[in-house]
Enzyme design. Structure first.
Site, PDB file in Angstrom:
ATOM      1  N   LEU A  86     -17.323  -2.170   0.278  1.00  0.00           N
ATOM      2  CA  LEU A  86     -18.245  -1.171  -0.282  1.00  0.00           C
ATOM      3  C   LEU A  86     -18.061  -1.038  -1.790  1.00  0.00           C
ATOM      4  O   LEU A  86     -18.491  -0.061  -2.389  1.00  0.00           O
ATOM      5  CB  LEU A  86     -18.039   0.178   0.427  1.00  0.00           C
ATOM      6  CG  LEU A  86     -18.249   0.124   1.951  1.00  0.00           C
ATOM      7  CD1 LEU A  86     -17.896   1.453   2.597  1.00  0.00           C
ATOM      8  CD2 LEU A  86     -19.688  -0.270   2.285  1.00  0.00           C
ATOM      9  N   GLY A  87     -17.372  -2.014  -2.383  1.00  0.00           N
ATOM     10  CA  GLY A  87     -17.216  -2.006  -3.838  1.00  0.00           C
ATOM     11  C   GLY A  87     -15.920  -1.391  -4.325  1.00  0.00           C
ATOM     12  O   GLY A  87     -15.705  -1.271  -5.523  1.00  0.00           O
ATOM     13  N   GLY A  88     -15.064  -0.946  -3.391  1.00  0.00           N
ATOM     14  CA  GLY A  88     -13.755  -0.406  -3.779  1.00  0.00           C
ATOM     15  C   GLY A  88     -13.714   1.109  -3.728  1.00  0.00           C
ATOM     16  O   GLY A  88     -14.759   1.777  -3.678  1.00  0.00           O
ATOM     17  N   TYR A 143       0.869  -1.181   0.000  1.00  0.00           N
ATOM     18  CA  TYR A 143       0.000   0.000   0.000  1.00  0.00           C
ATOM     19  C   TYR A 143       0.906   1.232   0.000  1.00  0.00           C
ATOM     20  O   TYR A 143       1.384   1.703   1.032  1.00  0.00           O
ATOM     21  CB  TYR A 143      -0.963  -0.004   1.189  1.00  0.00           C
ATOM     22  CG  TYR A 143      -1.993  -1.114   1.117  1.00  0.00           C
ATOM     23  CD1 TYR A 143      -2.114  -1.905  -0.028  1.00  0.00           C
ATOM     24  CD2 TYR A 143      -2.854  -1.381   2.172  1.00  0.00           C
ATOM     25  CE1 TYR A 143      -3.053  -2.932  -0.100  1.00  0.00           C
ATOM     26  CE2 TYR A 143      -3.792  -2.403   2.107  1.00  0.00           C
ATOM     27  CZ  TYR A 143      -3.880  -3.177   0.965  1.00  0.00           C
ATOM     28  OH  TYR A 143      -4.797  -4.191   0.899  1.00  0.00           O
TER      29      TYR A 143
HETATM   30  N1  LIG Z   1      -6.333  -8.385   0.192  1.00  0.00           N
HETATM   31  C1  LIG Z   1      -6.493  -7.703  -0.928  1.00  0.00           C
HETATM   32  O1  LIG Z   1      -6.113  -8.143  -2.016  1.00  0.00           O
HETATM   33  C2  LIG Z   1      -7.164  -6.370  -0.853  1.00  0.00           C
HETATM   34  C3  LIG Z   1      -7.550  -5.701  -2.033  1.00  0.00           C
HETATM   35  C4  LIG Z   1      -8.187  -4.456  -1.914  1.00  0.00           C
HETATM   36  C5  LIG Z   1      -8.427  -3.929  -0.649  1.00  0.00           C
HETATM   37  N2  LIG Z   1      -8.014  -4.598   0.484  1.00  0.00           N
HETATM   38  C6  LIG Z   1      -8.261  -4.067   1.846  1.00  0.00           C
HETATM   39  O2  LIG Z   1      -9.636  -3.803   1.993  1.00  0.00           O
HETATM   40  C7  LIG Z   1      -9.805  -2.457   2.415  1.00  0.00           C
HETATM   41  C8  LIG Z   1     -11.116  -1.916   1.917  1.00  0.00           C
HETATM   42  O3  LIG Z   1     -11.168  -1.920   0.515  1.00  0.00           O
HETATM   43  P1  LIG Z   1     -11.108  -0.567  -0.337  1.00  0.00           P
HETATM   44  O4  LIG Z   1     -10.539   0.491   0.492  1.00  0.00           O
HETATM   45  O5  LIG Z   1     -10.500  -0.950  -1.617  1.00  0.00           O
HETATM   46  O6  LIG Z   1     -12.623  -0.294  -0.698  1.00  0.00           O
HETATM   47  P2  LIG Z   1     -13.980  -0.134   0.126  1.00  0.00           P
HETATM   48  O7  LIG Z   1     -13.756  -0.267   1.562  1.00  0.00           O
HETATM   49  O8  LIG Z   1     -14.991  -1.003  -0.533  1.00  0.00           O
HETATM   50  O9  LIG Z   1     -14.366   1.346  -0.251  1.00  0.00           O
HETATM   51  C9  LIG Z   1     -13.607   2.442   0.157  1.00  0.00           C
HETATM   52  C10 LIG Z   1     -14.399   3.659  -0.232  1.00  0.00           C
HETATM   53  O10 LIG Z   1     -15.601   3.674   0.498  1.00  0.00           O
HETATM   54  C11 LIG Z   1     -15.849   4.957   1.024  1.00  0.00           C
HETATM   55  N3  LIG Z   1     -16.465   4.757   2.355  1.00  0.00           N
HETATM   56  C12 LIG Z   1     -15.933   4.095   3.402  1.00  0.00           C
HETATM   57  N4  LIG Z   1     -16.780   4.063   4.427  1.00  0.00           N
HETATM   58  C13 LIG Z   1     -17.895   4.725   4.023  1.00  0.00           C
HETATM   59  C14 LIG Z   1     -19.124   5.030   4.640  1.00  0.00           C
HETATM   60  N5  LIG Z   1     -19.388   4.630   5.886  1.00  0.00           N
HETATM   61  N6  LIG Z   1     -20.030   5.739   3.923  1.00  0.00           N
HETATM   62  C15 LIG Z   1     -19.783   6.138   2.656  1.00  0.00           C
HETATM   63  N7  LIG Z   1     -18.633   5.863   2.023  1.00  0.00           N
HETATM   64  C16 LIG Z   1     -17.698   5.165   2.694  1.00  0.00           C
HETATM   65  C17 LIG Z   1     -14.520   5.648   1.115  1.00  0.00           C
HETATM   66  O11 LIG Z   1     -14.723   7.000   0.876  1.00  0.00           O
HETATM   67  P3  LIG Z   1     -13.700   8.147   1.313  1.00  0.00           P
HETATM   68  O12 LIG Z   1     -12.456   7.912   0.515  1.00  0.00           O
HETATM   69  O13 LIG Z   1     -14.433   9.383   0.884  1.00  0.00           O
HETATM   70  O14 LIG Z   1     -13.442   8.032   2.756  1.00  0.00           O
HETATM   71  C18 LIG Z   1     -13.691   4.945   0.043  1.00  0.00           C
HETATM   72  O15 LIG Z   1     -13.754   5.659  -1.184  1.00  0.00           O
HETATM   73  C19 LIG Z   1      -8.577  -1.747   1.846  1.00  0.00           C
HETATM   74  O16 LIG Z   1      -8.380  -0.491   2.431  1.00  0.00           O
HETATM   75  C20 LIG Z   1      -7.526  -2.755   2.136  1.00  0.00           C
HETATM   76  O17 LIG Z   1      -7.142  -2.691   3.494  1.00  0.00           O
HETATM   77  C21 LIG Z   1      -7.391  -5.800   0.382  1.00  0.00           C
END
Ligand SMILES: NC(=O)c1ccc[n+]([C@@H]2O[C@H](COP(=O)([O-])OP(=O)(O)OC[C@H]3O[C@@H](n4cnc5c(N)ncnc54)[C@H](OP(=O)(O)O)[C@@H]3O)[C@@H](O)[C@H]2O)c1
Length: 292
Positions: free
Chosen positions: A214-216, A57
């Site tokens: 939340l779909g990324g 990251y």
């Molecule tokens: N193991 C793997 O291969 C892998 C791959 C991808 C991700 N991950 C992990 O999973 C975590 C989560 O995935 P992600 O960050 O890709 O996507 P996510 O959690 O699906 O979505 C993140 C987005 O959701 C928004 N958000 C978060 N909480 C919210 C809420 N309560 N209401 C409205 N919007 C909200 C954020 O907005 P703001 O930016 O405006 O705050 C951000 O743009 C990553 O951070 C990482 O730690 C792991």
């Protein structure tokens, strides 16, 4: 805040049912460091005790470990008790100079990566170390074997795998002698094909961490448009569709710990509050049935 237990094979810790995904704070689209630290602090203030990060990251190959260093800095400057925080990191993904993603699952690489993560996090042992993604050029057993060695050496306290099939989860748990603590796979309203892995982990008492719940990054607003039932249930509870999404994932099992990512304190606080939403069986069934 609702709590969960994570850990098998002797080491078990109690953590918040919702974690914080650190990735949006470290990729090229990241906010400045001041906002990133405020976001992590807001999450901790709201009762979150799990932060998920990875050595990969970061912006590119010159920046590897950015997320881990950021988490270490945020914990060091936090006013409250950080002894209860579980930091989960990962190894096995590489970054290129141009910011692209690669994989390296060779045992010697994973052991080097874990040493670098120990340094970046500033700890003697990593709370939860996850093999990030299978490397098609390396037998899975060899990669997981390196994770087992790290566990035996006490460099990591718990071991996990990510992006793993049911067969890989079964194999990893066997290699780890029944100590596999966590599986981190993608699961959200728009990506449901990890239900089989979720069911397996639930049956075997292994924590399941849905990634991109939340779909990324940048897609959270689409839940309402693509799955109106999430907005309907949200309206009935006086919460947001994103919070209903996290509550829906939590309802899938006592082993489920979603790790929504945030780049702002507001979303970090809102996500943590979702741990307190209780959905009815009928609501969960309706949300389950909303697959497109
Ligand atoms: N193991 C793997 O291969 C892998 C791959 C991808 C991700 N991950 C992990 O999973 C975590 C989560 O995935 P992600 O960050 O890709 O996507 P996510 O959690 O699906 O979505 C993140 C987005 O959701 C928004 N958000 C978060 N909480 C919210 C809420 N309560 N209401 C409205 N919007 C909200 C954020 O907005 P703001 O930016 O405006 O705050 C951000 O743009 C990553 O951070 C990482 O730690 C792991």
């Amino acid at each position: 805040m609702r709590y969960r237990e994570v850990g098998r094979g002797g080491h078990v810790v109690r953590i918040s049912a919702i974690g914080l995904g650190e990735m949006p704070l470290s990729l090229r689209s990241r906010p400045d460091e001041e906002q990133a630290i405020r976001t992590i602090h807001a999450s901790l203030d709201a009762g979150v005790t799990l932060i998920d990060t990875a050595d990969a990251y970061c912006a590119d190959s010159r920046d590897v470990g950015h997320g881990e260093r950021l988490v270490a800095k945020a914990l060091a400057s936090y006013g409250g008790d950080t002894s209860v925080i579980l930091v989960a990191t990962k190894g096995g993904h590489t970054r290129t100079e141009g910011g692209g993603w690669g994989r390296d699952g060779r045992p010697e690489y994973l052991k080097r990566a874990a040493e670098a993560s120990l340094k970046a996090l500033g700890v003697d042992a990593i709370g939860l170390y996850q093999f990030h993604r299978p490397d098609p050029n390396v037998p899975y057993a060899d990669s997981v074997g390196a994770i087992k060695e790290l566990l035996d050496e006490g460099k990591i306290l718990m071991a996990g795998v990510s992006n793993a099939s049911v067969e890989q989860i079964r194999q990893a748990d066997e290699i780890l002698g029944g100590a596999l603590a966590g599986v981190q796979n993608e699961l959200s309203p728009s990506f449901r094909s990890s239900e089989g892995e979720l069911a397996y982990t639930r049956e075997h008492g292994i924590a399941f961490l849905p990634w991109s719940p939340l779909g990324g990054i940048g897609n959270a607003d689409q839940i309402e448009r693509d799955y109106p039932i999430f907005a309907q249930v949200a309206h009935d509870h006086g919460v947001t569709p994103q919070q209903v999404t996290l509550a829906w994932l939590l309802a899938k099992g006592d082993n489920v710990i979603p790790i929504p990512g945030s780049s702002r304190p507001e979303t970090a606080t809102a996500s943590a509050a979702a741990a307190d939403i209780n959905l009815t069986t009928d609501e969960v069934a309706a949300l389950d049935g909303s697959s497109r």
